[in-house]
Write an enzyme that holds these catalytic residues in place. Structure first.
Site, PDB file in Angstrom:
ATOM      1  N   ARG A   1      15.309  -1.850 -58.402  1.00 28.82           N
ATOM      2  CA  ARG A   1      16.538  -2.494 -58.863  1.00 28.82           C
ATOM      3  C   ARG A   1      16.145  -3.750 -59.625  1.00 28.82           C
ATOM      4  O   ARG A   1      15.445  -4.608 -59.076  1.00 28.82           O
ATOM      5  CB  ARG A   1      17.454  -2.875 -57.692  1.00 28.82           C
ATOM      6  CG  ARG A   1      17.919  -1.706 -56.836  1.00 28.82           C
ATOM      7  CD  ARG A   1      18.977  -2.155 -55.835  1.00 28.82           C
ATOM      8  NE  ARG A   1      19.193  -1.179 -54.786  1.00 28.82           N
ATOM      9  CZ  ARG A   1      19.988  -0.119 -54.891  1.00 28.82           C
ATOM     10  NH1 ARG A   1      20.645   0.083 -56.027  1.00 28.82           N
ATOM     11  NH2 ARG A   1      20.139   0.726 -53.891  1.00 28.82           N
TER      12      ARG A   1
ATOM     13  N   ARG B   1      20.573   4.117 -56.260  1.00 30.07           N
ATOM     14  CA  ARG B   1      22.022   4.273 -56.187  1.00 30.07           C
ATOM     15  C   ARG B   1      22.774   3.040 -56.683  1.00 30.07           C
ATOM     16  O   ARG B   1      22.499   1.920 -56.274  1.00 30.07           O
ATOM     17  CB  ARG B   1      22.441   4.612 -54.764  1.00 30.07           C
ATOM     18  CG  ARG B   1      23.935   4.884 -54.611  1.00 30.07           C
ATOM     19  CD  ARG B   1      24.266   5.360 -53.214  1.00 30.07           C
ATOM     20  NE  ARG B   1      23.757   6.702 -52.983  1.00 30.07           N
ATOM     21  CZ  ARG B   1      23.330   7.138 -51.795  1.00 30.07           C
ATOM     22  NH1 ARG B   1      23.290   6.333 -50.766  1.00 30.07           N
ATOM     23  NH2 ARG B   1      22.915   8.377 -51.667  1.00 30.07           N
TER      24      ARG B   1
ATOM     25  N   HIS C   1      10.474   3.728 -53.857  1.00 30.07           N
ATOM     26  CA  HIS C   1      11.102   2.527 -53.321  1.00 30.07           C
ATOM     27  C   HIS C   1      10.079   1.424 -53.055  1.00 30.07           C
ATOM     28  O   HIS C   1      10.440   0.326 -52.643  1.00 30.07           O
ATOM     29  CB  HIS C   1      11.836   2.905 -52.017  1.00 30.07           C
ATOM     30  CG  HIS C   1      12.736   1.850 -51.478  1.00 30.07           C
ATOM     31  ND1 HIS C   1      12.489   1.190 -50.280  1.00 30.07           N
ATOM     32  CD2 HIS C   1      13.882   1.322 -51.962  1.00 30.07           C
ATOM     33  CE1 HIS C   1      13.458   0.317 -50.055  1.00 30.07           C
ATOM     34  NE2 HIS C   1      14.309   0.376 -51.052  1.00 30.07           N
TER      35      HIS C   1
ATOM     36  N   ARG D   1      19.081  -5.563 -38.945  1.00 29.79           N
ATOM     37  CA  ARG D   1      20.305  -6.097 -39.543  1.00 29.79           C
ATOM     38  C   ARG D   1      21.473  -5.127 -39.453  1.00 29.79           C
ATOM     39  O   ARG D   1      22.580  -5.495 -39.102  1.00 29.79           O
ATOM     40  CB  ARG D   1      20.070  -6.446 -41.017  1.00 29.79           C
ATOM     41  CG  ARG D   1      21.267  -7.106 -41.676  1.00 29.79           C
ATOM     42  CD  ARG D   1      21.151  -7.133 -43.188  1.00 29.79           C
ATOM     43  NE  ARG D   1      21.523  -5.875 -43.808  1.00 29.79           N
ATOM     44  CZ  ARG D   1      20.833  -5.258 -44.761  1.00 29.79           C
ATOM     45  NH1 ARG D   1      19.708  -5.779 -45.193  1.00 29.79           N
ATOM     46  NH2 ARG D   1      21.244  -4.122 -45.274  1.00 29.79           N
TER      47      ARG D   1
END
Length: 705
Positions: free
Chosen positions: A378, A408, A438, A567
């Site tokens: 990203r 995504r 990733h 988290r």
């Protein structure tokens, strides 16, 4: 022994509990008021994605008759029923909290009003604003035999109106008609109305359109109206086996995304039953798919509003990321000279991400640099890293970028960036068939003294300068030969047809990451059996891989102490006698989004520490190219362990999971410790006192802990 479905929580319900923890920050009075409003917006944004992806996927399973049980032994039908109950309960609480926050904003002279609340002077202004700004943009859409129900794009808001002729001159004039008024997303959703006083009045765009709706239907009167919002399936279905060109297939899939099947209908207020039934039927939804909201739709509109000028006292005190402690005092040196002497550890957002951007920028300009290789998952729209890679190509360097176009909701931006890089002469790989890349890695190949040296940056977070100011992540720069060899092998593996090598240091998914995680837990089990201290700390975003969870249960049953800082989703159930009674799970929700993955294994005193791009989820371990790397330099290991200790000591923003899956928030009145606040302080002190190491800076704080 540890496969019993009662030992596991459902993934989707666990995620909804996470969003509930986010929502709870909106009533935490230690957060400034506009930040509390922002948490309400974050909760809505999270729910949108949840319905577009997770709920949509379960709907597909149910509609296609696929009976598939999760670890908690729930099929799609059972999950959808439980989600409906839990999500609606969450939204009811959300709108109750919203009313509290808006009420408190009124004490700051910020009012959200209806047109009926305005004075005649203000109404004159509003009418002029409607005629000049809104009316030209809105296009009413008739719905009848000649005008089929229009396609309403994902996450768009609309008002449906029921109308009839104002003057009935024939039987036809008595006929009731339906029309749709789209609420234009190109206009400001929140409009400020002049008050000429210290008070500030704001009004929602849909309320203005509804108030003046008869202007769109001259000769008709409005009988009823209802404002609604539709959420659609946004998951992309890509046949990678058949795709000849992955980039073109992604572009086509993005066009299809806007037209996905409807999965949720949100209605402002109770709505009208007749209009509600009409919209549900038109969107092919069931009554249970409707969410009736006690307030305005789409609270994401508050993201922009929270930055309103003049109210700094209602926001967090600005924090400017500090110079990384390892770079303080070396500003005049080349970053390569510094890395050659010792590895550099960086901790974002407490330390500036500019250090990473400068690393790539220096590599682009350095005449000694021969090649730059990087994975990008990203990136921000105006990325300095993209600009540096383009400059590097212009300067004749070999630039190879794996741009993951399947990331995504970042697909369109990544495709755009990939096109820019290709145009500049970079070699761009669009991803691997069947896998998402990733991992976060950059390698710079540099000629030095007639030899080749590789400089590597490895991280837990994306190469995105915008999110690096909001997410907690860390990374390390090294020119260690073993890491360099692994980096070269890694890029050869993802760019060509190379077989996996014998790795020196890298642990790579989907090749061996799962096996290494299990092996490290097994080693801790053996330590416990020998009577040695056995301890695991795992910090991650999500934990739901059943095999890993079962192994953690086995470790706990043998007496291994396990602290998990998770988290979001956690399907592990702590506190089960004889199964998980040595496991504690906590979740930290604060100003920054907790994002780094850090792992510690006691290993009989060897203290092994890792950073990783991967959560302990099936998709990360099976379907993504991920990296986990050992941190071996003593001072960096100590620093990471210190960071983990700070998180474990947090008694202001920590939520502890109970055995039943609920969470209790810890708020200590004495000796308060907020991990994120403490880490901001550590970074600031370390940047101001470069002669002291970060560990030395932390020591007085450990005494407090």
């Amino acid at each position: 022994m540890f496969q019993d479905h009662t030992y596991y929580f459902n993934r989707e319900l666990s995620w909804l509990k996470f969003n509930q923890r986010v929502l709870q920050e909106s009533i935490d009075t230690t957060n400034p008021l506009l930040e509390r409003l922002r948490f309400l917006a974050i909760t809505s944004s999270n729910l949108d994605e949840f319905f577009m992806i997770r709920v949509a996927g379960l709907r597909h399973q149910e509609e296609n008759g696929i009976v598939k049980y999760d670890a908690a032994h729930m099929d799609a039908k059972a999950q959808l029923k439980a989600i409906d109950e839990s999500a609606k309960r969450l939204v009811r609480v959300q709108y109750t909290y919203l009313q509290h926050v808006l009420k408190q904003l009124e004490e700051e002279n910020i009012f959200f009003v209806k047109p009926a609340d305005l004075t005649s002077t203000q109404l004159d202004w509003l009418h002029q604003y409607f005629e000049q700004v809104i009316y030209p943009v809105v296009t009413p859409l008739a719905v009848d035999s000649g005008h089929p129900f229009p396609f309403l794009a994902n996450k768009t808001m609309n008002t449906v109106v029921q109308i009839k002729r104002a003057v009935e001159e024939s039987e036809e004039d008595k006929e009731v008609k339906i029309a749709i008024l789209p609420i234009p997303s190109v206009l400001n959703r929140i409009v400020e109305v002049p008050t000429y006083t210290e008070k500030r009045y704001f009004i929602y765009l849909e309320d203005i359109i509804t108030y003046y709706s008869e202007a769109f239907f001259v000769g008709y009167e409005i009988l009823k109206s209802m404002t609604f919002r539709v959420t659609r399936d946004a998951d992309l279905e890509i046949d990678e086996e058949e795709a000849q060109d992955l980039l073109r297939e992604m572009e086509e899939s993005l066009r299809r995304r806007r037209r996905g099947a409807s999965v949720r209908l949100e209605v402002a207020g109770e709505g009208d039953e007749g209009l509600l039934e009409f919209i549900l039927n038109s969107l092919q939804l069931k009554p249970q798919d409707a969410f009736k909201l006690n307030g305005p739709l789409d609270l994401c509109m508050y993201f922009g509003f929270c930055d309103i000028d003049g109210y700094d006292h209602l926001r967090y005190t600005p924090f400017e990321p500090c110079e990384p402690a390892d770079l303080v005092g070396h500003e005049e040196e080349s970053v390569f000279d510094v890395i050659r002497r010792e590895d550099i550890f960086v901790h974002h957002p407490f330390e500036t991400f500019k250090a990473v951007e400068d690393f790539v920028a220096q590599a682009a300009q350095d005449p000694q640099v021969l090649a730059i290789k990087q994975t990008l998952y990203r990136v921000s729209g105006n990325s300095p890293i993209i600009s540096s890679l383009i400059k590097a190509a212009d300067n004749g360097k070999q630039v190879t970028v794996l741009m993951e176009v399947k990331a995504r909701f970042d697909e369109a931006n990544n495709i755009l960036m990939a096109r820019r890089l290709e145009k500049a002469g970079c070699h761009v790989i669009y991803g691997l068939k069947g896998l998402k890349t990733h991992s976060k890695i950059t390698m710079v190949v540099r000629r030095e003294d007639d030899a080749i040296r590789r400089y590597v940056h490895l991280a837990t977070g994306n190469y995105n300068g915008k999110t690096a100011r909001l997410y907690t992540d860390c990374g390390i720069f090294t020119c260690n030969d073993q890491y360099g060899e692994d980096a070269s092998s890694f890029f050869n593996l993802i760019s060509g047809y190379s077989d996996p090598p014998m790795w020196n240091k890298f642990i790579v998914a989907p090749l061996n990451l799962r096996e290494k995680i299990l092996a490290h837990i097994d080693e801790e089990i053996e330590c416990a059996k020998r009577g040695e201290e056995a301890y695991i700390i795992g910090k991650m975003n999500s934990l739901l891989d059943k095999e890993v969870v079962a192994k953690l249960y086995e470790a706990s049953s043998q007496g291994v102490k396990i602290d998990l800082i998770v988290r979001g989703i956690c399907t592990l159930r702590p506190g089960i006698p004889g199964v998980s009674d040595t496991i504690q799970v906590r979740s930290i929700i604060g100003r920054f989004l907790e994002h780094h993955r850090l792992f510690y294994f006691r290993h009989g005193g060897k203290d092994e520490v890792f950073l990783s791009s991967a959560d302990w989820m099936p998709r990360n371990l099976n379907e993504r190219v991920e990296l986990m790397i050992p941190i071996e330099e003593k001072r960096h290991k100590e620093r990471i362990v210190g960071i983990l200790k700070i998180y474990l000591a947090d008694n202001q923003k920590a939520h502890i999971m109970n055995t039943d899956g609920s969470y209790r928030k810890i708020v200590a009145r004495e000796n308060p410790i907020s991990a994120q606040s403490l880490l901001m302080k550590v970074a600031k002190q370390a940047s101001e006192k470069p002669k002291l190491t970060v560990i030395e800076q932390m020591q007085p704080m450990y005494k407090k802990i």
